[in-house]
Design an enzyme around this catalytic site. Structure first.
Site, PDB file in Angstrom:
ATOM      1  N   CYS A 131      43.589  41.231  46.617  1.00  0.00           N
ATOM      2  CA  CYS A 131      44.928  41.808  46.467  1.00  0.00           C
ATOM      3  C   CYS A 131      44.976  43.293  46.798  1.00  0.00           C
ATOM      4  CB  CYS A 131      45.442  41.562  45.054  1.00  0.00           C
ATOM      5  SG  CYS A 131      44.227  41.924  43.764  1.00  0.00           S
ATOM      6  N   HIS A 245      50.100  46.541  41.883  1.00  0.00           N
ATOM      7  CA  HIS A 245      49.003  47.487  42.092  1.00  0.00           C
ATOM      8  C   HIS A 245      49.532  48.731  42.802  1.00  0.00           C
ATOM      9  CE1 HIS A 245      46.256  44.542  40.792  1.00  0.00           C
ATOM     10  NE2 HIS A 245      45.615  44.249  41.903  1.00  0.00           N
ATOM     11  N   GLN A 321      51.050  42.397  43.113  1.00  0.00           N
ATOM     12  CA  GLN A 321      49.693  41.847  43.242  1.00  0.00           C
ATOM     13  C   GLN A 321      49.712  40.324  43.330  1.00  0.00           C
ATOM     14  OE1 GLN A 321      48.143  40.223  40.374  1.00  0.00           O
ATOM     15  NE2 GLN A 321      46.334  39.808  41.630  1.00  0.00           N
TER      16      GLN A 321
END
Lengths: 338, 338
Positions: A131, A245, A321
């Site tokens: 990811c 993220h 993510q």
């Protein structure tokens, strides 16, 4: 284009669940859905929701892949390593989100915005990258194409969902415990409390002191961008954020690239949204980038630390993510398989 | 050593309150304490606690500095800029935590572990550096002395307390709101929700796209270490953590410096605690480094992205933003003034 029989290995997990949503949203031609899960899920009578219907999960075992065209893998490295070759034997093509096959020479590792052409060389398995790798590479690619990427220094701010449904739930539980000033207790799946804290470890450590997550950015980045000599220094940190993220990226190039040129390239790049009006308080943030598919890029500026005459930039990016970092990227690869 | 009359400008704030604790803990020879605050605090009858006694706050105004030997400044840039010259006129020496005087040529900017000798050149004011600057520089200094620092790439993970008592309280309020799934409402003093989010802005932006906080690391770092050509690229991010800042630092040197050498230097360095047994899950984390005075350093490793033959390292450090990042450093400077 005829409808396909699509199996999801690990259909009840956070990525598997999102894969179902992404298949629906993107109108993937699913004729029959085969959601696969562990014996525990099957015995518990678990169902998954797809196109308004409940579909009972079936046991993940080799025979389950009979008649399946495409497998989307959202299971552990171990389970993927064991079962996906069985699916391939039975004629299926697999898009796998685990780490099991990512660096195998005969397995394409693909971010469709970057190297969709590599999919053609598959022998039954295409791997979906890590990811954090996907989220960083989508905006780096147009910059590399223009100026030749040579070096990356990346610090990540990674969400709880990277540890799956258990990670998401643990952050919620810890947040309630902190709010109520209650004892924290066990923090599984995290090694330490995450709420109001930071954990500078994702994965295990190698002999140099890097984590497996940190080395993925180098090794997967090199393979995806066909840049075997790319130099990457990554520091991966788990932060108390749910599912998006963020990454602070400094990148060096062989050829000149101005901030204005980079912004134009990013504005035209697929999969990227430039969100960069800092004076107005407008920049990517994980809360805003959750549950959508684009990588938001902002804080774009010259790298003040670069040696005289060097071509170097710094930026900040955020991406969901679970979606682009996992499920959506896998479904995009599957679309190329059609 | 005779006892001193010590004033604290901004005595009711988060840093002022910690200064009182640090003075007590370190046995600073305070004969008389003069806690100064705004008219609002005085009218509200606010007191501060010092050596087991309640001391009423007095109004922060020029006349309050009569007879004061040492002033510890924990007020805004504006208030410090207006009042500290008045204190100097009246014979006091000031240690100021605001940004007002930090880059003035005749004002020493001091981290005692690094440049205590600069204190001697003061004309009545010594400035205390920015919190993130102190926390990063304490471990960088012994490395610089051994190998000659030339370049820094820093990504910070900065705590809510950097925005003062209001920041700490807002994180607590937001955490309760998230836990209860309630509407967030106004997020002052933050521009956006901080709980379960990240804000890649601390301070205002310059024309290059850097924030004032980011440029402090360069400009203050250059002044403190007497390295006018040090090249620094900093990305400052507010994270949902209470009071300890963390920093991911990549640093380049002119001379070779191995990871083992760096570890030995850091283990011997004042103000530093090496916490670096990653395989055992042992590394600095903000929760563990809160309410103590050392900078914890870990995740020490070679910078894999550095050009062939270059000398470069990467590490992670955490330190309490209110203590060593502000109050304790100021009291340490005051000790040198005695």
């Amino acid at each position: 284009m005829s409808d396909k029989t699509v199996a999801i290995l690990g259909a009840t997990g956070v990525v598997g669940t999102q894969m179902l949503v992404s298949l629906e949203e993107r109108g993937f031609p699913v004729g029959r859905l085969v959601p696969l899960a562990s014996a525990r899920s099957v015995e518990a009578g678990r169902v998954v929701r797809f196109r308004g219907e409940d579909v009972p999960v079936e046991l993940a075992r080799p025979e389950a892949f009979e008649g399946v065209d495409i497998v989307l893998g959202a299971a552990s490295d171990e389970l993927a390593g064991k079962l996906l070759p069985e699916a391939v034997k039975r004629g299926a093509t697999c898009v796998d989100n685990s780490h099991a096959f990512r660096l195998d020479a005969d397995v394409p590792l693909v971010v469709p915005e970057i190297n969709a052409a590599d999919i053609a060389g598959n022998n039954g398995i295409v791997s979906n990258p890590n990811c954090a790798t996907i989220i960083g590479l989508v905006p780096l690619w147009p910059l590399h194409q223009a100026a030749g990427l040579t070096r990356l220094v990346v610090s990540t701010y990674q969400a709880a969902s990277g540890a799956g449904m258990a990670g998401l739930r643990e952050l919620e539980r810890e947040t309630r415990a902190v709010a109520a000033d209650e004892p924290m207790g066990q923090t599984d799946p995290f090694a330490h409390q995450l709420a109001h804290n930071l954990i500078p470890q994702i994965g295990g450590f190698d002999e140099m002191g890097y984590t497996s997550e940190e080395m993925k950015m180098q090794n997967e980045g090199r393979k995806i961008m066909h840049l075997p000599d790319l130099r990457v220094n990554c520091t991966c940190v788990r932060v108390p954020v749910a599912r998006s993220h963020s990454e602070s990226i400094t990148c060096e190039f062989t050829r000149p690239l101005s901030v204005d040129q980079a912004r134009e390239l990013l504005e035209a790049a697929p999969g990227v949204r430039v969100v960069d009006d800092p004076a107005a308080g407008v920049y990517p943030m994980p809360l805003d980038t959750s549950d959508q598919d684009l990588i938001w890029v902002g804080r774009l500026r010259r790298d003040l630390s670069a040696p005289e005459g060097a071509s170097a930039l710094t930026f900040w990016c955020c991406g969901d993510q679970i979606r682009k970092g996992a499920a959506t990227n896998a479904v995009q690869i599957a679309e190329h398989l059609l």
